[in-house]
Write an enzyme that holds these catalytic residues in place. Structure first.
Site, PDB file in Angstrom:
ATOM      1  N   LYS A  70       8.274   5.984  -6.218  1.00 56.50           N
ATOM      2  CA  LYS A  70       7.305   5.568  -7.017  1.00 56.50           C
ATOM      3  C   LYS A  70       7.870   6.033  -8.549  1.00 56.50           C
ATOM      4  O   LYS A  70       6.915   5.565  -9.638  1.00 56.50           O
ATOM      5  CB  LYS A  70       5.965   5.959  -6.748  1.00 56.50           C
ATOM      6  CG  LYS A  70       5.376   5.132  -5.441  1.00 56.50           C
ATOM      7  CD  LYS A  70       4.036   5.552  -5.076  1.00 56.50           C
ATOM      8  CE  LYS A  70       3.890   5.398  -3.663  1.00 56.50           C
ATOM      9  NZ  LYS A  70       2.957   4.218  -3.190  1.00 56.50           N
TER      10      LYS A  70
ATOM     11  N   LYS B  58     -16.470 -18.135  10.766  1.00 60.31           N
ATOM     12  CA  LYS B  58     -16.601 -16.596  11.578  1.00 60.31           C
ATOM     13  C   LYS B  58     -15.324 -17.114  12.850  1.00 60.31           C
ATOM     14  O   LYS B  58     -15.462 -17.971  13.330  1.00 60.31           O
ATOM     15  CB  LYS B  58     -17.968 -16.524  12.274  1.00 60.31           C
ATOM     16  CG  LYS B  58     -17.981 -15.128  12.862  1.00 60.31           C
ATOM     17  CD  LYS B  58     -19.170 -14.571  13.486  1.00 60.31           C
ATOM     18  CE  LYS B  58     -18.930 -13.452  14.334  1.00 60.31           C
ATOM     19  NZ  LYS B  58     -20.161 -13.643  15.123  1.00 60.31           N
TER      20      LYS B  58
ATOM     21  N   ASP C 109       1.890  -2.456  -4.875  1.00 63.04           N
ATOM     22  CA  ASP C 109       1.882  -1.196  -4.896  1.00 63.04           C
ATOM     23  C   ASP C 109       1.387  -0.744  -6.224  1.00 63.04           C
ATOM     24  O   ASP C 109       2.070  -0.975  -7.322  1.00 63.04           O
ATOM     25  CB  ASP C 109       2.795  -0.309  -4.744  1.00 63.04           C
ATOM     26  CG  ASP C 109       2.875   1.139  -4.752  1.00 63.04           C
ATOM     27  OD1 ASP C 109       2.214   1.701  -5.450  1.00 63.04           O
ATOM     28  OD2 ASP C 109       3.440   1.824  -3.676  1.00 63.04           O
ATOM     29  N   ILE C 110       0.050  -0.651  -6.403  1.00 61.54           N
ATOM     30  CA  ILE C 110      -0.649  -0.459  -7.962  1.00 61.54           C
ATOM     31  C   ILE C 110      -0.005   0.787  -8.804  1.00 61.54           C
ATOM     32  O   ILE C 110       0.403   0.692  -9.727  1.00 61.54           O
ATOM     33  CB  ILE C 110      -2.102  -0.433  -7.572  1.00 61.54           C
ATOM     34  CG1 ILE C 110      -2.884  -1.550  -6.839  1.00 61.54           C
ATOM     35  CG2 ILE C 110      -2.986  -0.210  -9.121  1.00 61.54           C
ATOM     36  CD1 ILE C 110      -4.269  -1.197  -6.667  1.00 61.54           C
TER      37      ILE C 110
ATOM     38  N   PHE D  26      -1.337  10.330  -4.763  1.00 64.39           N
ATOM     39  CA  PHE D  26      -1.938  11.123  -3.795  1.00 64.39           C
ATOM     40  C   PHE D  26      -0.846  10.692  -2.480  1.00 64.39           C
ATOM     41  O   PHE D  26      -0.649   9.365  -2.451  1.00 64.39           O
ATOM     42  CB  PHE D  26      -3.101  10.792  -3.450  1.00 64.39           C
ATOM     43  CG  PHE D  26      -4.096  11.887  -4.126  1.00 64.39           C
ATOM     44  CD1 PHE D  26      -4.316  11.733  -5.509  1.00 64.39           C
ATOM     45  CD2 PHE D  26      -4.594  12.874  -3.329  1.00 64.39           C
ATOM     46  CE1 PHE D  26      -4.881  12.730  -6.234  1.00 64.39           C
ATOM     47  CE2 PHE D  26      -5.495  13.934  -4.078  1.00 64.39           C
ATOM     48  CZ  PHE D  26      -5.594  13.718  -5.333  1.00 64.39           C
TER      49      PHE D  26
ATOM     50  N   LYS E  16       7.755   9.683  -1.523  1.00 63.97           N
ATOM     51  CA  LYS E  16       6.918   8.999  -2.500  1.00 63.97           C
ATOM     52  C   LYS E  16       6.919   8.912  -3.789  1.00 63.97           C
ATOM     53  O   LYS E  16       6.904   8.121  -4.806  1.00 63.97           O
ATOM     54  CB  LYS E  16       5.493   9.161  -1.944  1.00 63.97           C
ATOM     55  CG  LYS E  16       5.166   8.380  -0.713  1.00 63.97           C
ATOM     56  CD  LYS E  16       3.621   8.307  -0.164  1.00 63.97           C
ATOM     57  CE  LYS E  16       3.729   7.770   1.147  1.00 63.97           C
ATOM     58  NZ  LYS E  16       2.469   7.870   1.675  1.00 63.97           N
TER      59      LYS E  16
ATOM     60  N   ASP F  47      -2.326  -1.432   2.195  1.00 68.78           N
ATOM     61  CA  ASP F  47      -1.022  -1.891   2.041  1.00 68.78           C
ATOM     62  C   ASP F  47      -0.540  -3.311   2.345  1.00 68.78           C
ATOM     63  O   ASP F  47      -0.092  -4.086   1.794  1.00 68.78           O
ATOM     64  CB  ASP F  47      -0.002  -0.984   2.898  1.00 68.78           C
ATOM     65  CG  ASP F  47       0.127   0.506   2.310  1.00 68.78           C
ATOM     66  OD1 ASP F  47      -0.035   0.851   1.139  1.00 68.78           O
ATOM     67  OD2 ASP F  47       0.095   1.416   3.328  1.00 68.78           O
TER      68      ASP F  47
ATOM     69  N   ASN G  64     -10.292   1.421   5.539  1.00 70.64           N
ATOM     70  CA  ASN G  64      -9.935   2.615   5.967  1.00 70.64           C
ATOM     71  C   ASN G  64     -10.893   3.719   5.647  1.00 70.64           C
ATOM     72  O   ASN G  64     -12.214   3.476   5.404  1.00 70.64           O
ATOM     73  CB  ASN G  64      -8.544   3.167   5.513  1.00 70.64           C
ATOM     74  CG  ASN G  64      -8.823   3.044   4.089  1.00 70.64           C
ATOM     75  OD1 ASN G  64      -9.530   3.953   3.158  1.00 70.64           O
ATOM     76  ND2 ASN G  64      -8.077   2.074   2.898  1.00 70.64           N
TER      77      ASN G  64
HETATM   78  N1  CTP Z   1      -0.915   3.107  -3.831  1.00 72.17           N
HETATM   79  C1  CTP Z   1      -1.192   2.184  -4.571  1.00 72.17           C
HETATM   80  N2  CTP Z   1      -1.368   0.901  -3.885  1.00 72.17           N
HETATM   81  C2  CTP Z   1      -0.753   0.577  -2.754  1.00 72.17           C
HETATM   82  C3  CTP Z   1      -0.591   1.674  -1.832  1.00 72.17           C
HETATM   83  C4  CTP Z   1      -0.751   3.095  -2.438  1.00 72.17           C
HETATM   84  O1  CTP Z   1      -1.593   2.351  -5.753  1.00 72.17           O
HETATM   85  N3  CTP Z   1      -0.971  -0.640  -2.442  1.00 72.17           N
HETATM   86  C5  CTP Z   1      -0.931   4.570  -4.223  1.00 72.17           C
HETATM   87  C6  CTP Z   1      -2.109   5.408  -3.495  1.00 72.17           C
HETATM   88  O2  CTP Z   1      -3.379   5.358  -4.408  1.00 72.17           O
HETATM   89  C7  CTP Z   1      -1.483   6.523  -3.509  1.00 72.17           C
HETATM   90  C8  CTP Z   1      -0.075   6.369  -3.371  1.00 72.17           C
HETATM   91  O3  CTP Z   1       0.197   5.289  -3.784  1.00 72.17           O
HETATM   92  O4  CTP Z   1      -1.701   7.425  -4.591  1.00 72.17           O
HETATM   93  C9  CTP Z   1       0.523   6.492  -1.978  1.00 72.17           C
HETATM   94  O5  CTP Z   1      -0.420   6.066  -0.905  1.00 72.17           O
HETATM   95  P1  CTP Z   1      -0.115   6.054   0.359  1.00 72.17           P
HETATM   96  O6  CTP Z   1      -0.976   5.343   1.155  1.00 72.17           O
HETATM   97  O7  CTP Z   1      -0.092   7.633   0.880  1.00 72.17           O
HETATM   98  O8  CTP Z   1       1.256   5.811   0.572  1.00 72.17           O
HETATM   99  P2  CTP Z   1       1.881   4.267   0.634  1.00 72.17           P
HETATM  100  O9  CTP Z   1       2.874   4.220  -0.695  1.00 72.17           O
HETATM  101  O10 CTP Z   1       0.973   3.019   0.815  1.00 72.17           O
HETATM  102  O11 CTP Z   1       2.978   4.586   1.824  1.00 72.17           O
HETATM  103  P3  CTP Z   1       2.808   4.727   3.355  1.00 72.17           P
HETATM  104  O12 CTP Z   1       1.413   3.926   3.526  1.00 72.17           O
HETATM  105  O13 CTP Z   1       3.807   4.015   4.264  1.00 72.17           O
HETATM  106  O14 CTP Z   1       2.512   6.193   3.626  1.00 72.17           O
END
Ligand code: CTP
Length: 397
Positions: free
Chosen positions: A345, A293, A310-311, A327, A341, A283, A214
């Site tokens: 979380k 390849k 989700d860490i 964030f 969120k 995600d 990303n």
């Molecule tokens: N995060 C995480 N591990 C993941 C995905 C997200 O720790 N696998 C954490 C990000 O570092 C951030 C928060 O979760 O602090 C929200 O991340 P975001 O990408 O905005 O949201 P998601 O929970 O992934 O949901 P979505 O993608 O549906 O918006």
């Protein structure tokens, strides 16, 4: 007399071999939470470079009287306006003479003349220069004018002679500065706190040459790491690939994938007081990674993706979880999605921002959401937003 806090110092450097000691002095001051604005004379730039001093102080170094980048065009007033004191170290014999006569023919001497704060000088010169009747007269006059003279020390001189004239060592200058000003160090709101921060993007490989990632630059996470160190915290920074340099005093763990980030976080989370999850973690990852390849011999290509852990959610669910901050980067319904969120979380604080404005930019417009409400912050540099966020966290703790 009441002790006062010293927060902001102008450090003037004049020409002399002892200029190299100003580098160590700057490190000491910054490490102790004092903001240091460096001003160098032309001669000083022959002994140590503005680039070195800029890296150590973290602020633009000023050398010129006519600096168009200063908003009102009057650096001699602007630079000392917020200063608690001006320290000139090293101060050459010539510079002491200038101070006595009130000369104002370069930025540093003008700044000293236009100040409304204490002035301290740390002379550094050859012993004959120090013992000359002219320098003695000048020092006596400066003392009468209320200038504080620190040192010099005696010992071996750059010219090979022994005697009085060496600049005091940085540690001694640092302590003398505090005692001369009857000052104490600024309170650091995160002193003693251990913080784990994730930053940057993650990369999920599809085949040996392709990956899903990303647009995260890592700037917000790195700015938070720097600000947290300035505010007294011990920082561990777990980062996906970025072009940034980690703060030297942080423990740095470099990762690529979301699973590597999860492992690095779990290995380092014990005893942490705060976890700030800034990373844009992927995600999903490809269900399998092709060893070879992938060739373009099909009219379409489907890649099966499976979810990553989700860490932040994992850390928040630990029985002895640290104070967790997330964030939320959204493209729409910012506050509603962010609050959702925060609830799902189970974290006390989330920072919302508009994804397409924040990614890669140097500035950010953050909104903080906690149990007590919503706090929109003004648009500002990521390092300024980082400080405001950390102050909010320190207050919540
Ligand atoms: N995060 C995480 N591990 C993941 C995905 C997200 O720790 N696998 C954490 C990000 O570092 C951030 C928060 O979760 O602090 C929200 O991340 P975001 O990408 O905005 O949201 P998601 O929970 O992934 O949901 P979505 O993608 O549906 O918006």
């Amino acid at each position: 007399m009441l002790m006062q806090k010293i927060k902001h110092l102008v450090l003037g450097i004049t020409g002399g071999i002892a200029a190299y000691k100003a580098a160590e002095l700057t490190r000491l001051l910054v490490r102790n939470g004092i903001t240091v604005q460096i001003v160098m004379t032309d001669a000083a730039c022959h002994f140590i470079t503005p680039a070195t001093m800029q890296a150590l102080s973290g602020r633009t170094v000023h050398t010129k009287m006519w600096d168009a980048s200063i908003p009102n065009g009057m650096p001699h007033i602007e630079l000392s306006r917020e200063a608690d004191a001006i320290l000139v170290a090293p101060a050459s014999a010539d510079f002491l003479a200038k101070l006595v006569h009130g000369n104002a023919d370069d930025l540093l001497s003008t700044l000293c003349l236009a100040r409304n704060c204490p002035l301290l000088v740390a002379p550094a010169m050859n012993k004959q220069m120090w013992e000359s009747p002219a320098t003695k007269r000048n020092v006596a006059q400066l003392l009468k004018d209320g200038v504080m003279i620190m040192g010099p020390d005696s010992g071996e001189q750059a010219c090979g002679e022994f005697g009085l004239g060496r600049m005091l060592e940085p540690e001694i200058l640092f302590n003398d500065l505090l005692s001369n000003l009857n000052a104490e160090l600024p309170t650091r709101p995160l002193a003693g706190k251990q913080i784990l921060i994730t930053a940057g993007p993650t990369i999920e490989k599809i085949d040996p040459v392709r990956a899903i990632t990303n647009l995260s630059s890592g700037k917000m996470g790195y700015s938070i790491a720097e600000a947290a160190i300035d505010m007294g915290a011990e920082v561990t920074l777990v980062s996906g690939p970025t072009f940034l340099t980690a703060p030297p005093s942080a423990k740095f763990v470099s990762v690529e994938t979301a699973s590597e980030m999860l492992n690095a976080v779990m290995e380092n989370i014990t005893n942490k007081d705060i976890f700030i999850s800034v990373a844009a973690v992927a995600d999903y990852r490809p269900a399998s990674q092709s060893v070879e390849k992938i060739k373009k011999n099909k009219s379409s290509l489907n890649i099966e993706l499976i979810p990553n852990v989700d860490i932040l959610g994992e850390v928040a669910a630990l029985s002895n979880a640290p104070f967790c901050v997330g964030f939320a980067a959204e493209s729409e319904n910012l506050l509603a999605y962010a609050e959702e969120k925060r609830q799902s979380k189970n974290i006390p604080l989330i920072v919302a921002n508009i994804a397409n404005e924040a990614l890669g930019a140097n500035e950010s417009t953050l909104t903080l959401l906690d149990d007590n409400g919503t706090y929109p912050l003004p648009k500002s540099s990521k390092s300024k937003s980082a400080r405001t966020l950390l102050t909010h966290i320190a207050n919540m703790l």
